[in-house]
Scaffold this active site. Structure first.
Site, PDB file in Angstrom:
ATOM      1  N   LYS A  89      64.728  15.378  29.456  1.00 46.78           N
ATOM      2  CA  LYS A  89      63.946  14.841  30.578  1.00 46.78           C
ATOM      3  C   LYS A  89      62.484  15.297  30.570  1.00 46.78           C
ATOM      4  CE  LYS A  89      67.084  12.437  32.841  1.00 46.78           C
ATOM      5  NZ  LYS A  89      66.954  10.985  32.985  1.00 46.78           N
ATOM      6  N   GLU A 111      63.253  11.229  41.730  1.00 44.76           N
ATOM      7  CA  GLU A 111      64.664  11.175  42.099  1.00 44.76           C
ATOM      8  C   GLU A 111      65.439  11.900  41.007  1.00 44.76           C
ATOM      9  OE1 GLU A 111      64.968   9.147  38.634  1.00 44.76           O
ATOM     10  OE2 GLU A 111      63.361   8.759  40.070  1.00 44.76           O
ATOM     11  N   SER A 377      71.795  15.338  24.516  1.00 41.35           N
ATOM     12  CA  SER A 377      70.687  15.194  25.470  1.00 41.35           C
ATOM     13  C   SER A 377      70.475  16.390  26.381  1.00 41.35           C
ATOM     14  CB  SER A 377      70.907  13.934  26.317  1.00 41.35           C
ATOM     15  OG  SER A 377      72.179  13.993  26.946  1.00 41.35           O
TER      16      SER A 377
END
Length: 396
Positions: A89, A111, A377
């Site tokens: 991210k 969010e 990830s």
């Protein structure tokens, strides 16, 4: 590029910007400037410096020997779990915060579902001295407590979303509401390849560093810059977009997108959009989403907070419809087994999201001479409470 976004913000028939009039100036300002800003040499220099010295890129491409032996193929793990903050991210939040600063914005909203995007946003806002408000579903706040603590420690305000299923979809609704009320000074960092154009394209571009590194690393390790398969989990789909990006127009690479089947496709407790979704509009873009006959969004479910989303990014909707990507779906139980498998075979505890991708290894049919890259990830720290609970219950 055949699978890239067109000048109107569409991937095939998916995408676009279906937004309230009050948001038009914000989205239009971003649309007119994002590519120009991203191409500025000083923007790129700052971004590359931060990715290298702050995030810790390039992330390793690790040959998983014991996992490869088990599946009788050659499995490499792209170690996004080793980034600062523990997931992919931050690739995107670093880029978007630099974008926000160049657009003169002082207040950042975001969010988050699994909390990794929230942590990554709060981290970069602390670094850049910007106010940070993170919207998160009440259910996710409970199941992702370590990440909530991190966000608060970094100085972010965490606002619970208490409507609907109290998960990612509802957090996104709240963030959009905030943005409508504060259009002048606020920049909304969307964490996935969802939302109105230009967000899906911009996020995919910031995440494309994953496949860019992969090409160089595969060349070094295998003598060619592409694998036979790239496997990644998909909720909204940003890690998959990044892992697929440089291979979209290379048909020799099979792209495998793995969704969360939850308790099973037909259980009513699932998040497998490609199987259960139909065309519709959610959070400002036309895509595939799970909905009732009269178009009400169906509540998704997954043990993994990051895959608990009723839609999929428009790029992935197009990859599905055009059959460019192969879509698989994995249940909660299968994902949990994959967590144990990677942990015991390779000494790596993966996030629940990434475990869905790992669980698909037995289903893709890769041969002994083929090369498979799984995009790992995120790391599993945030899911340890779930793991302890589930694995004790299972008597493991």
């Amino acid at each position: 590029m055949k699978y890239a976004v067109d000048e109107n913000g569409f991937y095939g028939k998916f995408g676009g910007a279906y937004i309230p009039e009050m948001l038009y100036p914000n989205v239009e300002e971003l649309r007119q400037n994002y590519l120009k800003i991203m191409q500025e040499p000083d923007f790129q220099a700052e971004l590359q410096m931060l990715l290298k010295d702050y995030v810790g890129r390039p992330t390793p491409l690790y040959f998983a020997k014991r996992l490869s032996e088990k599946y009788n193929t050659n499995i490499y793990l792209k170690r996004e779990d080793l980034n600062h903050t523990g997931a992919h991210k931050i690739n995107n939040t670093v880029g978007q915060v630099l974008m926000a600063k160049r657009l003169g914005k002082k207040r950042i909203i975001a969010e988050t579902g699994a909390g990794q995007h929230g942590v990554a946003t709060a981290t970069v806002c602390a670094l850049m001295d910007l106010e940070c408000i993170v919207y998160m579903g009440e259910v996710d706040i409970e199941r992702q407590a370590p990440n909530v603590a991190r966000m608060k420690m970094l100085g972010a305000t965490v606002v619970p979303a208490t409507s609907g299923s109290k998960t990612l979809k509802d957090a996104t609704n709240e963030a959009i509401r905030d943005w409508i009320n504060n259009p002048e000074d606020t920049y909304y960092i969307i964490g996935s390849v969802v939302g109105p154009h230009p967000y899906p394209d911009m996020v995919a571009r910031f995440q494309s560093v994953i496949s860019e590194e992969m090409m160089a690393q595969l060349s070094e390790k295998t003598g060619r810059d592409y694998p036979d398969y790239v496997v990644a989990c998909v909720g909204g789909g940003s890690n998959a977009a990044g892992a697929f990006y440089h291979y979209l127009d290379r048909p020799e690479v099979k792209l495998v997108a793995v969704e969360a089947a939850g308790l099973g496709i037909d259980s009513g407790e699932s998040a497998a959009t490609s199987v259960l979704g139909k065309e519709g509009i959610i959070h400002g873009s036309r895509t595939l989403l799970m909905q009732t006959e009269d178009g009400q969004v169906t509540e998704p479910y997954s043990i993994s907070a990051g895959l608990d989303y009723p839609g999929v990014g428009p790029m992935h909707a197009h990859l599905f419809e055009s059959k460019r990507a192969i879509f698989k779906n994995i249940t909660d139980e299968e994902a949990l087994q994959a967590v144990l498998e990677l942990t015991r075979l390779e000494g790596i505890i993966p996030a629940l999201e990434s475990a869905h991708a790992l669980a698909a290894l037995g289903r893709i049919g890769a041969g002994p001479d083929e090369v498979v890259v799984v995009n790992l990830s995120g790391r599993g720290d945030k899911d340890l409470a779930t793991y302890l609970d589930r694995f004790q219950l299972n008597g493991k």
